[in-house]
Design an enzyme around this catalytic site. Structure first.
Site, PDB file in Angstrom:
ATOM      1  N   ASP A 134     -25.998  -1.118 -23.998  1.00 46.22           N
ATOM      2  CA  ASP A 134     -27.324  -0.972 -23.393  1.00 46.22           C
ATOM      3  C   ASP A 134     -28.070   0.209 -24.011  1.00 46.22           C
ATOM      4  O   ASP A 134     -27.599   1.345 -23.926  1.00 46.22           O
ATOM      5  CB  ASP A 134     -27.132  -0.757 -21.881  1.00 46.22           C
ATOM      6  CG  ASP A 134     -28.439  -0.726 -21.102  1.00 46.22           C
ATOM      7  OD1 ASP A 134     -29.511  -0.935 -21.702  1.00 46.22           O
ATOM      8  OD2 ASP A 134     -28.370  -0.492 -19.874  1.00 46.22           O
ATOM      9  N   SER A 162     -33.419  -6.828 -19.886  1.00 46.40           N
ATOM     10  CA  SER A 162     -33.689  -5.788 -18.895  1.00 46.40           C
ATOM     11  C   SER A 162     -35.102  -5.882 -18.342  1.00 46.40           C
ATOM     12  O   SER A 162     -36.086  -5.732 -19.076  1.00 46.40           O
ATOM     13  CB  SER A 162     -33.484  -4.407 -19.519  1.00 46.40           C
ATOM     14  OG  SER A 162     -34.023  -3.441 -18.646  1.00 46.40           O
ATOM     15  N   HIS A 168     -27.255  -2.539 -12.888  1.00 46.06           N
ATOM     16  CA  HIS A 168     -26.875  -1.273 -13.516  1.00 46.06           C
ATOM     17  C   HIS A 168     -27.365  -0.140 -12.610  1.00 46.06           C
ATOM     18  O   HIS A 168     -28.555   0.171 -12.597  1.00 46.06           O
ATOM     19  CB  HIS A 168     -27.513  -1.221 -14.920  1.00 46.06           C
ATOM     20  CG  HIS A 168     -27.215   0.022 -15.685  1.00 46.06           C
ATOM     21  ND1 HIS A 168     -27.861   0.341 -16.865  1.00 46.06           N
ATOM     22  CD2 HIS A 168     -26.342   1.029 -15.444  1.00 46.06           C
ATOM     23  CE1 HIS A 168     -27.391   1.491 -17.316  1.00 46.06           C
ATOM     24  NE2 HIS A 168     -26.481   1.934 -16.488  1.00 46.06           N
ATOM     25  N   HIS A 211     -30.728  -8.258 -16.262  1.00 41.49           N
ATOM     26  CA  HIS A 211     -30.303  -6.854 -16.090  1.00 41.49           C
ATOM     27  C   HIS A 211     -31.285  -6.085 -15.217  1.00 41.49           C
ATOM     28  O   HIS A 211     -32.477  -6.036 -15.509  1.00 41.49           O
ATOM     29  CB  HIS A 211     -30.198  -6.226 -17.478  1.00 41.49           C
ATOM     30  CG  HIS A 211     -29.566  -4.879 -17.527  1.00 41.49           C
ATOM     31  ND1 HIS A 211     -28.206  -4.683 -17.502  1.00 41.49           N
ATOM     32  CD2 HIS A 211     -30.107  -3.637 -17.616  1.00 41.49           C
ATOM     33  CE1 HIS A 211     -27.933  -3.393 -17.590  1.00 41.49           C
ATOM     34  NE2 HIS A 211     -29.073  -2.732 -17.651  1.00 41.49           N
ATOM     35  N   MET A 246     -23.406   3.069 -22.886  1.00 43.32           N
ATOM     36  CA  MET A 246     -24.817   3.444 -23.028  1.00 43.32           C
ATOM     37  C   MET A 246     -25.036   3.972 -24.440  1.00 43.32           C
ATOM     38  O   MET A 246     -24.369   4.906 -24.883  1.00 43.32           O
ATOM     39  CB  MET A 246     -25.185   4.548 -22.025  1.00 43.32           C
ATOM     40  CG  MET A 246     -25.323   4.106 -20.586  1.00 43.32           C
ATOM     41  SD  MET A 246     -26.433   2.708 -20.319  1.00 43.32           S
ATOM     42  CE  MET A 246     -27.993   3.341 -20.957  1.00 43.32           C
ATOM     43  N   MET A 271     -32.717   2.973 -10.621  1.00 46.78           N
ATOM     44  CA  MET A 271     -32.758   4.428 -10.882  1.00 46.78           C
ATOM     45  C   MET A 271     -33.267   5.161  -9.654  1.00 46.78           C
ATOM     46  O   MET A 271     -34.214   4.705  -9.001  1.00 46.78           O
ATOM     47  CB  MET A 271     -33.698   4.715 -12.053  1.00 46.78           C
ATOM     48  CG  MET A 271     -33.364   3.940 -13.319  1.00 46.78           C
ATOM     49  SD  MET A 271     -34.399   4.463 -14.675  1.00 46.78           S
ATOM     50  CE  MET A 271     -33.924   3.263 -15.935  1.00 46.78           C
ATOM     51  N   ASP A 302     -32.185  -2.431 -13.805  1.00 50.43           N
ATOM     52  CA  ASP A 302     -31.961  -0.992 -13.965  1.00 50.43           C
ATOM     53  C   ASP A 302     -32.407  -0.266 -12.711  1.00 50.43           C
ATOM     54  O   ASP A 302     -33.594  -0.027 -12.509  1.00 50.43           O
ATOM     55  CB  ASP A 302     -32.723  -0.484 -15.193  1.00 50.43           C
ATOM     56  CG  ASP A 302     -32.065  -0.925 -16.483  1.00 50.43           C
ATOM     57  OD1 ASP A 302     -30.868  -0.634 -16.656  1.00 50.43           O
ATOM     58  OD2 ASP A 302     -32.733  -1.590 -17.301  1.00 50.43           O
ATOM     59  N   MET A 331     -27.975   3.370 -11.850  1.00 53.72           N
ATOM     60  CA  MET A 331     -28.096   4.736 -12.372  1.00 53.72           C
ATOM     61  C   MET A 331     -28.478   5.627 -11.201  1.00 53.72           C
ATOM     62  O   MET A 331     -29.595   6.154 -11.122  1.00 53.72           O
ATOM     63  CB  MET A 331     -29.143   4.779 -13.486  1.00 53.72           C
ATOM     64  CG  MET A 331     -28.614   4.198 -14.794  1.00 53.72           C
ATOM     65  SD  MET A 331     -29.942   3.727 -15.896  1.00 53.72           S
ATOM     66  CE  MET A 331     -30.278   2.091 -15.257  1.00 53.72           C
TER      67      MET A 331
HETATM   68  C1  DX5 Z   1     -32.016   2.586 -19.908  1.00 49.00           C
HETATM   69  C2  DX5 Z   1     -31.669   1.263 -19.307  1.00 49.00           C
HETATM   70  C3  DX5 Z   1     -31.779   0.123 -20.219  1.00 49.00           C
HETATM   71  C4  DX5 Z   1     -33.153  -0.108 -20.802  1.00 49.00           C
HETATM   72  C5  DX5 Z   1     -32.953  -0.607 -22.190  1.00 49.00           C
HETATM   73  O1  DX5 Z   1     -31.697   3.590 -19.033  1.00 49.00           O
HETATM   74  O2  DX5 Z   1     -30.341   1.272 -18.821  1.00 49.00           O
HETATM   75  O3  DX5 Z   1     -31.272  -1.076 -19.640  1.00 49.00           O
HETATM   76  O4  DX5 Z   1     -33.935  -1.025 -20.092  1.00 49.00           O
HETATM   77  O5  DX5 Z   1     -34.183  -0.692 -22.808  1.00 49.00           O
HETATM   78  P1  DX5 Z   1     -34.326  -0.939 -24.379  1.00 49.00           P
HETATM   79  O6  DX5 Z   1     -33.620  -2.210 -24.707  1.00 49.00           O
HETATM   80  O7  DX5 Z   1     -35.795  -0.993 -24.575  1.00 49.00           O
HETATM   81  O8  DX5 Z   1     -33.680   0.242 -25.058  1.00 49.00           O
HETATM   82 ZN    ZN Z   2     -29.468  -0.694 -18.138  1.00 48.11          ZN
END
Ligand code: DX5
Ligand code: ZN
Length: 224
Positions: free
Chosen positions: A177, A10, A68, A35, A139, A39, A37, A70
């Site tokens: 994740d 990620s 991903h 990956h 998740m 947001m 993320d 979000m």
């Molecule tokens: C959280 C993200 C993850 C995050 C995971 O909302 O979806 O992908 O980067 O981070 P770690 O592996 O540090 O928990």
């Molecule tokens: Zn993620």
């Protein structure tokens, strides 16, 4: 039957000023995916980046780009991310009023369609759309931030997801994740996950990314 084990580091835990370098390093270390993320500050409290970052990084890596989302109303952005070079686009079931429509829109865009479930969302929400899904993302933290602790009650959920996919003879990936590290990965792999997202455990490892990735890979492999 689970797929071969794969890793999706990620970028959320990488150096935001060095995305290009970190994307390249991740692929060179053997990570199959990368990956992203995404947001929006609404679906989750944090804001990160959009499709522009994905397209800027596309030339820096041959890994599968694992997006991903979000975000609220993810259907509005599917085409943008597909055009930017996404291989997998994952939306949250909680963010889609018409989940089946969004999943077919993703497939029509040429990407693989993933659905993510927050820790409180039951698996049964996917029962009637299994045929439209290429990936289930469980998740194992509440989304929004890297570096949170793995929620242990997620293990039976991963196991149930494995059974659900196998029962439907689905070849969809089962991705996990949140809080994946050398302590938690064994039980997650044993429960049947085949794709692992890791942020802080890889980018923040004192012995470096490559060491951390191979450690996680061997722990996952031997726990299966
Ligand atoms: C959280 C993200 C993850 C995050 C995971 O909302 O979806 O992908 O980067 O981070 P770690 O592996 O540090 O928990
Ligand atoms: Zn993620």
């Amino acid at each position: 039957m689970a797929n071969p084990i794969s890793f999706s580091p990620s970028l959320l835990s990488s150096d935001f000023a060095a995305f290009g370098q970190d994307a390249k390093m991740s692929a060179e270390a053997g990570a199959e995916l990368l990956h992203f993320d995404v947001m929006d500050g609404h679906f989750v409290p944090n804001i990160t980046f959009g499709a522009g970052v994905v397209s800027a990084l596309r030339p820096h890596s041959n890994a599968l780009f694992d997006i991903h989302l979000m975000i609220e109303n993810p259907d509005r952005y599917v085409a943008d991310f597909a055009r930017a070079g996404a291989d997998i686009i994952t939306v949250h079931a909680e963010a889609c009023t018409h989940l089946q429509r969004v999943l077919s829109m993703i497939r029509q865009s040429g990407a693989k369609a993933g659905v993510a479930l927050n820790p409180h969302t039951p698996l049964c929400i996917l029962e009637n759309v299994l045929g439209d899904i290429d990936l289930i993302l469980i998740m194992t933290v509440n989304p929004g931030f890297g570096g949170q602790s793995f929620i242990p009650q997620s293990i039976p959920k991963v196991r149930a997801a494995r059974e659900m996919l196998d029962g439907a003879q689905s070849k969809a990936w089962l991705e996990v994740d949140g809080g994946v590290n050398s302590t938690t990965i064994g039980s997650i792999a044993n429960a049947g996950a085949d794709m692992f997202v890791a942020g802080s455990a890889l980018f923040g490892h004192p012995q470096g990314f490559e060491f951390a990735l191979s450690e996680l890979r061997s722990l996952a492999g031997s726990a299966r």
